[in-house]
Motif scaffolding. Structure first.
Motif, PDB file in Angstrom:
ATOM      1  N   MET A   1      -1.939   1.071   3.039  1.00 39.76           N
ATOM      2  CA  MET A   1      -2.315  -0.215   2.325  1.00 39.76           C
ATOM      3  C   MET A   1      -3.536  -0.428   3.038  1.00 39.76           C
ATOM      4  O   MET A   1      -3.533  -0.872   4.231  1.00 39.76           O
ATOM      5  CB  MET A   1      -1.366  -1.217   2.434  1.00 39.76           C
ATOM      6  N   HIS A   2      -4.974  -0.676   2.416  1.00 39.75           N
ATOM      7  CA  HIS A   2      -6.054  -0.872   3.279  1.00 39.75           C
ATOM      8  C   HIS A   2      -6.355  -2.278   3.239  1.00 39.75           C
ATOM      9  O   HIS A   2      -7.160  -2.744   3.966  1.00 39.75           O
ATOM     10  CB  HIS A   2      -7.178  -0.164   2.474  1.00 39.75           C
ATOM     11  N   ALA A   3      -5.715  -3.126   2.392  1.00 36.41           N
ATOM     12  CA  ALA A   3      -6.206  -4.668   2.449  1.00 36.41           C
ATOM     13  C   ALA A   3      -4.801  -5.434   1.844  1.00 36.41           C
ATOM     14  O   ALA A   3      -3.998  -4.802   1.257  1.00 36.41           O
ATOM     15  CB  ALA A   3      -7.244  -4.736   1.549  1.00 36.41           C
TER      16      ALA A   3
ATOM     17  N   TYR B   1      -5.709   1.315   8.056  1.00 38.91           N
ATOM     18  CA  TYR B   1      -4.651   0.769   7.013  1.00 38.91           C
ATOM     19  C   TYR B   1      -3.388   0.815   7.695  1.00 38.91           C
ATOM     20  O   TYR B   1      -3.410   1.263   8.930  1.00 38.91           O
ATOM     21  CB  TYR B   1      -4.752   1.857   5.926  1.00 38.91           C
ATOM     22  N   ILE B   2      -2.285   0.093   7.122  1.00 33.85           N
ATOM     23  CA  ILE B   2      -1.002   0.084   7.424  1.00 33.85           C
ATOM     24  C   ILE B   2      -0.274   0.952   6.406  1.00 33.85           C
ATOM     25  O   ILE B   2      -0.869   1.180   5.441  1.00 33.85           O
ATOM     26  CB  ILE B   2      -0.521  -1.190   7.488  1.00 33.85           C
ATOM     27  N   LEU B   3       0.753   1.557   6.975  1.00 34.42           N
ATOM     28  CA  LEU B   3       1.514   2.261   5.848  1.00 34.42           C
ATOM     29  C   LEU B   3       2.992   1.731   5.084  1.00 34.42           C
ATOM     30  O   LEU B   3       3.578   1.107   6.036  1.00 34.42           O
ATOM     31  CB  LEU B   3       2.140   3.712   6.553  1.00 34.42           C
ATOM     32  N   SER B   4       3.114   1.587   3.951  1.00 28.80           N
ATOM     33  CA  SER B   4       4.306   1.074   3.412  1.00 28.80           C
ATOM     34  C   SER B   4       5.508   2.332   3.582  1.00 28.80           C
ATOM     35  O   SER B   4       5.057   3.529   3.079  1.00 28.80           O
ATOM     36  CB  SER B   4       4.106   0.888   2.059  1.00 28.80           C
TER      37      SER B   4
ATOM     38  N   ASN C   1      -2.719   0.849  -3.197  1.00 37.33           N
ATOM     39  CA  ASN C   1      -3.088   0.997  -1.812  1.00 37.33           C
ATOM     40  C   ASN C   1      -3.369  -0.409  -1.408  1.00 37.33           C
ATOM     41  O   ASN C   1      -4.266  -0.640  -0.428  1.00 37.33           O
ATOM     42  CB  ASN C   1      -4.264   1.967  -1.680  1.00 37.33           C
ATOM     43  N   TYR C   2      -2.594  -1.386  -1.561  1.00 38.71           N
ATOM     44  CA  TYR C   2      -2.709  -2.639  -1.404  1.00 38.71           C
ATOM     45  C   TYR C   2      -1.247  -3.168  -0.787  1.00 38.71           C
ATOM     46  O   TYR C   2      -0.274  -2.946  -1.447  1.00 38.71           O
ATOM     47  CB  TYR C   2      -3.298  -3.592  -2.112  1.00 38.71           C
ATOM     48  N   LEU C   3      -1.174  -4.332   0.012  1.00 41.44           N
ATOM     49  CA  LEU C   3      -0.017  -5.172   0.270  1.00 41.44           C
ATOM     50  C   LEU C   3      -0.257  -6.479  -0.560  1.00 41.44           C
ATOM     51  O   LEU C   3      -1.321  -7.249  -0.247  1.00 41.44           O
ATOM     52  CB  LEU C   3       0.308  -5.451   1.670  1.00 41.44           C
ATOM     53  N   HIS C   4       0.272  -6.491  -1.889  1.00 41.28           N
ATOM     54  CA  HIS C   4       0.057  -7.691  -2.760  1.00 41.28           C
ATOM     55  C   HIS C   4       0.584  -8.939  -2.402  1.00 41.28           C
ATOM     56  O   HIS C   4       1.938  -8.862  -2.031  1.00 41.28           O
ATOM     57  CB  HIS C   4       0.548  -7.100  -4.283  1.00 41.28           C
ATOM     58  N   ILE C   5      -0.066 -10.061  -2.451  1.00 40.59           N
ATOM     59  CA  ILE C   5       0.539 -11.279  -2.131  1.00 40.59           C
ATOM     60  C   ILE C   5       0.404 -12.295  -3.140  1.00 40.59           C
ATOM     61  O   ILE C   5      -0.690 -12.606  -3.369  1.00 40.59           O
ATOM     62  CB  ILE C   5       0.032 -11.786  -0.684  1.00 40.59           C
ATOM     63  N   TRP C   6       1.244 -13.021  -3.291  1.00 38.56           N
ATOM     64  CA  TRP C   6       1.297 -14.235  -4.297  1.00 38.56           C
ATOM     65  C   TRP C   6       1.356 -15.547  -3.307  1.00 38.56           C
ATOM     66  O   TRP C   6       2.712 -16.091  -3.187  1.00 38.56           O
ATOM     67  CB  TRP C   6       2.145 -14.410  -5.466  1.00 38.56           C
TER      68      TRP C   6
END
Length: 471
Positions: free
Chosen positions: A85-87, A108-111, A214-219
């Motif tokens: 996850m790059h962003a 990046y961090i890894l899920s 490749n993202y950490l999705h945030i709402w």
């Protein structure tokens, strides 16, 4: 320093209580040094269980955790089973998506999947001939003076084991730590935050990820938020974080849909309305606790690591990474003091307590950042400023997130440096703004504009607007 059985005329026995992530990794560290290692886990072997009990919330593996895995030869294997996850990908109410990179290009961090990681570490621990895994063993009592432990099996029978070192890796509600609470001069606090979490699953669409992978999705919705992390099976694990009172207001399937329509409208089609109605009520919202204590040791016989020593809320993605770093810090101190537990344990407490307390506080702070600050123009502006200054002066200015996530800078030192950098940068921005105002004022005073030249174009523009509006 690598260990081998020959280094100990009489091999010392290390009992690791807790076969979770930190316990299993610790078993590898101690076995690699040549100790006889016994792991005791209350649950059954999760590698053979049909249903894995416990938390399923995804994990974000970063530099600290990777370094600990690398030390026991597990980094490449675990990284290959994770998703980069790059962003952060910020989802607005309107459905607009805006990425905020985590660090420099390539960082990046890894899920990673919690259960799979635990299984891999247990299997790795078992490859050492001097390691024994004991499942269905519940700790009943233990002695800090003798190292004698009593375990209860499912059939009610008991087993006594004596160890030279007891390592408590048995989680936030540690049975080992209960003995610490009975002793004088032991500091302990636990804090439940007023927010709970609930997990939902976003299935694949036509065999592919429903969103960019490749993202950490945030709402972010100010007082609450939802996040989504990608899984290897092309699903996303969505986690809704919200005050318990808000969870309790929603009592029917239609109210669930109304709530998501209001705050997360772009997710209804992706998760599925029927799945939302069903899964929202599958389990109640789960609590999150933050634990701080000190010291982490009793004499030279027992030490706490991982959540048993420092449970943190999950908002900095450092809970597992901090626990894994415990293992490598302890290992480094073992080198320093030649494996003398009487010297190693007090030093481990001295070194590690301020760092673990610092990450506990940062995790609390980051929840506010994730659910609210990421919506702020000032926050985004400061991110750009910090990254630009880091690009110009990579050694002088390092963003807090970079220090925490992509280095092994001690947590408490990272916090101190962050406060110092904030003062310097904010003062610099203030002086720059003041300089710009003064400079602009000076130019206007020295070269006042011709008012007539400003009025004429304005009159022409007005006449054009009037002409356009005339039918």
């Amino acid at each position: 320093m690598e260990g081998s059985p020959e280094r100990h005329s009489k091999k010392k026995v290390v009992a690791v209580v807790g076969g979770g992530l930190v316990g299993a990794l610790n078993a590898c560290f101690f076995a690699k040094r040549g100790f006889d290692v016994e792991v005791f886990e209350t649950r059954e072997d999760i590698r053979q269980a049909k249903i894995v009990k416990g938390r399923s919330i995804n994990l974000a593996l970063s530099h600290r955790g990777r370094q600990a895995l690398k030390h026991v030869g597990m980094e490449e294997k675990i990284v290959s089973q994770g998703i980069p996850m790059h962003a952060r990908m910020i989802h607005s109410l309107s459905g607009k998506q805006s990425p905020i990179p985590y660090g420099k290009k390539g960082q990046y961090i890894l899920s990673v999947d919690r259960a799979n990681l635990n299984k891999e570490l247990l299997t790795e621990a078992e490859t050492y001939p001097n390691t024994k895994l004991n499942f269905d063993h519940k700790l009943q009592d233990w002695s800090a003076e003798t190292g004698l432990m009593t375990f209860v099996r499912p059939d009610g029978s008991t087993e006594e084991v004596e160890a030279d070192l007891i390592v408590g890796c048995d989680g936030a509600f540690s049975a080992i730590r209960k003995q610490f609470l009975r002793r004088s001069c032991f500091n302990y606090s636990q804090t439940y935050i007023p927010h709970g979490y609930m997990e939902l699953t976003m299935p694949p669409i036509n065999g592919e990820f429903a969103m960019k992978a490749n993202y950490l999705h945030i709402w972010p919705r100010n007082t609450f938020m939802m996040i989504a992390l990608p899984n290897m099976d092309k699903t996303f694990t969505c986690t809704l974080f919200m005050p318990f009172e808000e969870f309790e207001k929603i009592t029917t399937g239609d109210e669930v849909i109304e709530f998501f329509q209001k705050y997360f409208p772009d997710t209804i089609q992706l998760i599925g309305a029927d799945a939302l109605r069903r899964d929202y009520f599958r389990l109640p919202a789960q609590a999150m606790v933050s634990v701080k204590c000190s010291p982490y040791h009793i004499g030279g016989k027992c030490v706490l690591m991982g959540d048993a020593a420092h449970a943190v809320v999950p908002f900095y993605g450092q809970g597992m990474n901090a626990g894994f770093e415990d293992c490598i810090v302890f290992d480094e101190i073992m080198d320093q003091f030649n494996e003398d537990f009487n010297a190693v344990l007090p030093e481990y407490t001295r070194v590690r307590v301020p760092d673990d307390h610092a990450i506990a506080d940062l995790a609390m702070y980051n929840y506010i950042e994730m659910r609210a600050h990421v919506n702020s123009k000032w926050f985004l502006f400061r991110k750009h400023v910090d990254n630009f200054l880091h690009f110009l002066m990579p050694r002088a200015i390092i963003p807090l997130y970079t220090m925490v996530t992509f280095t092994r800078t001690r947590y408490h030192e990272a916090v101190e440096r962050w406060h110092w950098q904030n003062k310097v940068i904010n003062r610099g921005l203030l002086f720059s703004a003041a300089g710009a105002v003064l400079g602009g004022s000076y130019v206007l005073i020295k070269n006042p504009p011709d008012i007539n030249k400003l009025i004429v174009p304005a009159e022409k523009m007005w006449n054009r607007l009037v002409a356009l509006r005339t039918p």
